[in-house]
Design a protein around this motif. Structure first.
Motif, PDB file in Angstrom:
ATOM      1  N   GLU A   1       0.824  -1.214   0.000  1.00  0.00           N
ATOM      2  CA  GLU A   1       0.000   0.000   0.000  1.00  0.00           C
ATOM      3  C   GLU A   1       0.857   1.264   0.000  1.00  0.00           C
ATOM      4  O   GLU A   1       0.539   2.243   0.673  1.00  0.00           O
ATOM      5  N   GLY A   2       1.952   1.246  -0.737  1.00  0.00           N
ATOM      6  CA  GLY A   2       2.808   2.417  -0.856  1.00  0.00           C
ATOM      7  C   GLY A   2       3.673   2.698   0.355  1.00  0.00           C
ATOM      8  O   GLY A   2       4.317   3.729   0.428  1.00  0.00           O
ATOM      9  N   LYS A   3       3.700   1.775   1.313  1.00  0.00           N
ATOM     10  CA  LYS A   3       4.524   1.956   2.511  1.00  0.00           C
ATOM     11  C   LYS A   3       5.615   0.907   2.542  1.00  0.00           C
ATOM     12  O   LYS A   3       5.384  -0.256   2.261  1.00  0.00           O
ATOM     13  N   LYS A   4       6.800   1.343   2.918  1.00  0.00           N
ATOM     14  CA  LYS A   4       7.967   0.463   2.963  1.00  0.00           C
ATOM     15  C   LYS A   4       8.314   0.182   4.415  1.00  0.00           C
ATOM     16  O   LYS A   4       8.313   1.072   5.241  1.00  0.00           O
TER      17      LYS A   4
ATOM     18  N   GLY B   1       4.662  11.618  -7.936  1.00  0.00           N
ATOM     19  CA  GLY B   1       5.435  11.842  -9.141  1.00  0.00           C
ATOM     20  C   GLY B   1       4.647  12.535 -10.249  1.00  0.00           C
ATOM     21  O   GLY B   1       3.525  13.019 -10.042  1.00  0.00           O
ATOM     22  N   ALA B   2       5.233  12.560 -11.438  1.00  0.00           N
ATOM     23  CA  ALA B   2       4.647  13.270 -12.577  1.00  0.00           C
ATOM     24  C   ALA B   2       3.299  12.700 -13.009  1.00  0.00           C
ATOM     25  O   ALA B   2       2.470  13.419 -13.571  1.00  0.00           O
TER      26      ALA B   2
ATOM     27  N   VAL C   1       8.448  -0.991 -10.947  1.00  0.00           N
ATOM     28  CA  VAL C   1       7.294  -1.598 -11.587  1.00  0.00           C
ATOM     29  C   VAL C   1       7.042  -0.871 -12.908  1.00  0.00           C
ATOM     30  O   VAL C   1       7.241   0.338 -13.011  1.00  0.00           O
ATOM     31  N   LYS C   2       6.681  -1.627 -13.924  1.00  0.00           N
ATOM     32  CA  LYS C   2       6.312  -1.027 -15.205  1.00  0.00           C
ATOM     33  C   LYS C   2       4.799  -1.093 -15.291  1.00  0.00           C
ATOM     34  O   LYS C   2       4.199  -2.157 -15.119  1.00  0.00           O
ATOM     35  N   ILE C   3       4.197   0.079 -15.509  1.00  0.00           N
ATOM     36  CA  ILE C   3       2.743   0.126 -15.607  1.00  0.00           C
ATOM     37  C   ILE C   3       2.337   0.689 -16.959  1.00  0.00           C
ATOM     38  O   ILE C   3       3.103   1.401 -17.609  1.00  0.00           O
ATOM     39  N   LEU C   4       1.130   0.363 -17.367  1.00  0.00           N
ATOM     40  CA  LEU C   4       0.565   0.905 -18.596  1.00  0.00           C
ATOM     41  C   LEU C   4      -0.454   1.964 -18.202  1.00  0.00           C
ATOM     42  O   LEU C   4      -1.428   1.676 -17.507  1.00  0.00           O
ATOM     43  N   ILE C   5      -0.188   3.220 -18.635  1.00  0.00           N
ATOM     44  CA  ILE C   5      -1.063   4.344 -18.340  1.00  0.00           C
ATOM     45  C   ILE C   5      -1.656   4.829 -19.651  1.00  0.00           C
ATOM     46  O   ILE C   5      -0.960   4.910 -20.666  1.00  0.00           O
ATOM     47  N   SER C   6      -2.921   5.173 -19.632  1.00  0.00           N
ATOM     48  CA  SER C   6      -3.571   5.684 -20.829  1.00  0.00           C
ATOM     49  C   SER C   6      -3.270   7.180 -20.952  1.00  0.00           C
ATOM     50  O   SER C   6      -3.718   7.989 -20.136  1.00  0.00           O
ATOM     51  N   ILE C   7      -2.463   7.527 -21.968  1.00  0.00           N
ATOM     52  CA  ILE C   7      -2.120   8.921 -22.255  1.00  0.00           C
ATOM     53  C   ILE C   7      -2.496   9.190 -23.706  1.00  0.00           C
ATOM     54  O   ILE C   7      -2.058   8.465 -24.615  1.00  0.00           O
TER      55      ILE C   7
ATOM     56  N   MET D   1       7.069   2.439  -4.479  1.00  0.00           N
ATOM     57  CA  MET D   1       6.519   3.357  -3.483  1.00  0.00           C
ATOM     58  C   MET D   1       5.567   4.389  -4.099  1.00  0.00           C
ATOM     59  O   MET D   1       4.853   5.071  -3.381  1.00  0.00           O
ATOM     60  N   GLN D   2       5.569   4.506  -5.410  1.00  0.00           N
ATOM     61  CA  GLN D   2       4.765   5.516  -6.076  1.00  0.00           C
ATOM     62  C   GLN D   2       3.363   5.035  -6.456  1.00  0.00           C
ATOM     63  O   GLN D   2       2.606   5.812  -7.016  1.00  0.00           O
ATOM     64  N   ILE D   3       3.042   3.792  -6.158  1.00  0.00           N
ATOM     65  CA  ILE D   3       1.735   3.272  -6.573  1.00  0.00           C
ATOM     66  C   ILE D   3       1.034   2.599  -5.416  1.00  0.00           C
ATOM     67  O   ILE D   3       1.657   2.237  -4.418  1.00  0.00           O
TER      68      ILE D   3
END
Length: 183
Positions: free
Chosen positions: A59-62, A141-142, A160-166, A178-180
């Motif tokens: 959950e984004g926590k380390k 992040g951006a 992690v590699k994610i697919l974002i709809s742009i 940590m960003q997701i």
């Protein structure tokens, strides 16, 4: 238990003892206390629970934890004799020595060295609860607040590699774990 050189009389060898999983620390403390109370602590040099640092991201926590690399086992460097045998064997939670039949077999020196080196290496592994295909939201992040889907996970690098709809197209973006977080 005792840090001393091999000049004392005795035949010190490493043994693996099988214990109830989850009780390794408690049993190692009990073994030390029983050895001291029985006056045989000179025959037990060291008791080791093989553990290694591990970083978990959830959950984004380390957070860092100590992870047992041999759950249910304790390594003990001792002179196995008539005084030490019952101390170990009769301790509640100890199911026995690793060996054939009723005879404990000492571990090979190279096996012990490999285990001890492995637990000393401060190269924590990262474990995450994410899976390929999970729907996520970017929380830093951006691309903050963008939704996406995980296409690859590299736990060693914490990426992690994610697919974002742009612009109507799925675009692969590499982010830190940590960003997701899961949606």
């Amino acid at each position: 238990m005792k840090e001393e050189d091999n000049t004392t009389t005795g035949n010190f060898k490493w043994y693996a003892i099988n214990v109830f999983t989850g009780y390794e620390k408690k049993i190692s403390i009990i073994l030390k206390q029983r050895a001291e109370n029985s006056g045989v602590s000179d025959y037990i040099k060291d008791i080791v629970i093989p553990m290694r640092n591990k970083t978990i991201i959830n959950e984004g926590k380390k957070r860092r934890i100590k992870d047992k690399i041999l759950p249910g086992y304790i390594l003990i460097n001792m002179d196995l004799n008539n005084q030490t045998w019952p101390i170990i064997r009769d301790t509640q939670g100890v199911t026995g020595f690793v060996g054939t039949g009723s005879k404990p077999i000492p571990l090979k020196e190279n096996e012990v060295e490999a285990i001890l080196k492995f637990i000393e290496i401060d190269a924590p592994t990262i474990q995450t609860s994410f899976n390929v295909g999970d729907a996520i939201v970017v929380i830093d992040g951006a691309f903050k607040d963008f939704n996406g889907k995980i296409s690859e996970i590299n736990e060693e690098k914490g990426k992690v590699k994610i697919l974002i709809s742009i612009f109507g197209r799925e675009t692969p973006v590499e982010l830190d774990l940590m960003q997701i977080r899961l949606i």
